[in-house]
Design a protein around this motif. Structure first.
Motif, PDB file in Angstrom:
ATOM      1  N   TYR A 153      63.871 -28.443  81.792  1.00  0.00           N
ATOM      2  CA  TYR A 153      64.246 -29.205  81.628  1.00  0.00           C
ATOM      3  C   TYR A 153      65.168 -28.619  80.327  1.00  0.00           C
ATOM      4  O   TYR A 153      64.971 -27.736  79.557  1.00  0.00           O
ATOM      5  N   GLU A 154      66.914 -28.700  81.000  1.00  0.00           N
ATOM      6  CA  GLU A 154      67.471 -27.833  79.717  1.00  0.00           C
ATOM      7  C   GLU A 154      68.491 -28.973  79.814  1.00  0.00           C
ATOM      8  O   GLU A 154      69.756 -29.022  79.217  1.00  0.00           O
ATOM      9  N   LYS A 156      69.442 -33.051  76.596  1.00  0.00           N
ATOM     10  CA  LYS A 156      68.779 -33.178  74.972  1.00  0.00           C
ATOM     11  C   LYS A 156      67.891 -33.823  74.131  1.00  0.00           C
ATOM     12  O   LYS A 156      66.930 -33.769  75.335  1.00  0.00           O
ATOM     13  N   THR A 157      67.893 -33.151  73.523  1.00  0.00           N
ATOM     14  CA  THR A 157      66.112 -34.683  73.080  1.00  0.00           C
ATOM     15  C   THR A 157      66.301 -35.496  72.658  1.00  0.00           C
ATOM     16  O   THR A 157      67.358 -36.371  72.774  1.00  0.00           O
ATOM     17  N   CYS A 180      56.375 -31.105  81.495  1.00  0.00           N
ATOM     18  CA  CYS A 180      57.245 -30.807  81.056  1.00  0.00           C
ATOM     19  C   CYS A 180      58.830 -31.073  79.551  1.00  0.00           C
ATOM     20  O   CYS A 180      58.996 -30.683  79.002  1.00  0.00           O
ATOM     21  N   ILE A 181      57.960 -32.563  79.861  1.00  0.00           N
ATOM     22  CA  ILE A 181      58.938 -34.082  79.228  1.00  0.00           C
ATOM     23  C   ILE A 181      58.633 -34.316  77.975  1.00  0.00           C
ATOM     24  O   ILE A 181      59.478 -34.582  76.855  1.00  0.00           O
ATOM     25  N   VAL A 183      57.479 -32.610  75.305  1.00  0.00           N
ATOM     26  CA  VAL A 183      58.255 -31.900  73.901  1.00  0.00           C
ATOM     27  C   VAL A 183      59.623 -32.505  73.602  1.00  0.00           C
ATOM     28  O   VAL A 183      59.676 -31.947  72.424  1.00  0.00           O
ATOM     29  N   HIS A 184      59.611 -33.095  74.604  1.00  0.00           N
ATOM     30  CA  HIS A 184      61.416 -32.744  74.433  1.00  0.00           C
ATOM     31  C   HIS A 184      61.714 -34.116  74.095  1.00  0.00           C
ATOM     32  O   HIS A 184      63.019 -34.886  73.844  1.00  0.00           O
ATOM     33  N   SER A 185      60.880 -35.424  74.043  1.00  0.00           N
ATOM     34  CA  SER A 185      60.668 -36.695  73.917  1.00  0.00           C
ATOM     35  C   SER A 185      59.689 -37.386  73.300  1.00  0.00           C
ATOM     36  O   SER A 185      58.820 -37.096  73.365  1.00  0.00           O
ATOM     37  N   LYS A 186      60.524 -38.724  72.325  1.00  0.00           N
ATOM     38  CA  LYS A 186      59.033 -39.069  71.546  1.00  0.00           C
ATOM     39  C   LYS A 186      58.593 -40.124  72.150  1.00  0.00           C
ATOM     40  O   LYS A 186      56.664 -40.036  72.109  1.00  0.00           O
TER      41      LYS A 186
END
Ligand SMILES: [Zn+2]
Length: 202
Positions: A153-154, A156-157, A180-181, A183-186
């Motif tokens: 994933y490249e 935005k948070t 994968c996602i 760590v990037h989404s709450k």
């Protein structure tokens, strides 16, 4: 021209309350009865997958006809009575479609999930890719398992993400995208249109 059912081909001359008053259906009432929502929550380790249809003969052939023959009219068949539900239940979430193999997508010339979900008014997440362009069709279980580490994933948070796929067999793609996602989404929810009755968990 009389309207014909896209599955059985018969002229649609009877209606359900919904298809008559609210929204025209591309299926006749008897095929719609076969293609009924059987909502299920399926545990997949540390998350649950919401799913709507059993991967039975009618779902299978409609999905295949849509994906491989690009029968445009079919795109509204799957979420016929689910669009409103999804818009409300996942209000505030961003949709993240599990990517198809790039080669397959080019062959098809369209993104089938994007079209099926075209009436779902949620923002889309961009920036998820496969590391290796693998097509799962015909893959054995070992190779499918490798899908769990095949996404990058490249973007935005993110705050709230709804991961979406068309169909779940072993759950390896969904698990891969989730891993994968996360760590990037709450917050993350997961959805698969269909499930196979025998789903292998690992
Ligand atoms: Zn029919």
């Amino acid at each position: 021209m009389p309207q014909r059912c896209l599955y059985c081909g018969k002229v649609i001359d009877s209606y359900t309350f919904r298809s008559f008053f609210l929204k025209e259906d591309e299926l006749c009432p008897s095929c719609r009865k076969k293609m009924q929502v059987k909502r299920k929550l399926i545990g997949l380790g540390d998350f649950k997958v919401e799913s709507f249809f059993e991967y039975d003969s009618i779902f299978k052939s409609l999905l295949l006809q849509f994906k491989e023959c690009h029968d445009e009219a079919l795109k509204s068949v799957f979420l016929y009575d689910l669009n409103d539900y999804l818009n409300v239940r996942y209000f505030g979430y961003q949709l993240l479609f599990v990517p198809s193999s790039e080669r397959k997508r080019k062959e098809r010339g369209f993104d089938h999930l994007e079209e099926i979900f075209s009436e779902v008014k949620l923002k889309r997440v961009k920036g998820l890719k496969m590391k290796k362009d693998l097509c799962q069709e015909g893959m054995d279980l070992d190779r499918r398992k490798r899908m769990t580490d095949n996404y990058i994933y490249e973007g935005k948070t993110l705050q709230k993400v709804l991961i979406v796929d068309d169909m779940m067999t072993t759950g390896s793609s969904l698990r891969g995208v989730y891993n994968c996602i996360k760590v990037h989404s709450k917050k993350i929810k997961v959805l698969s249109l269909a499930y196979k009755s025998i789903t292998l968990h690992y």
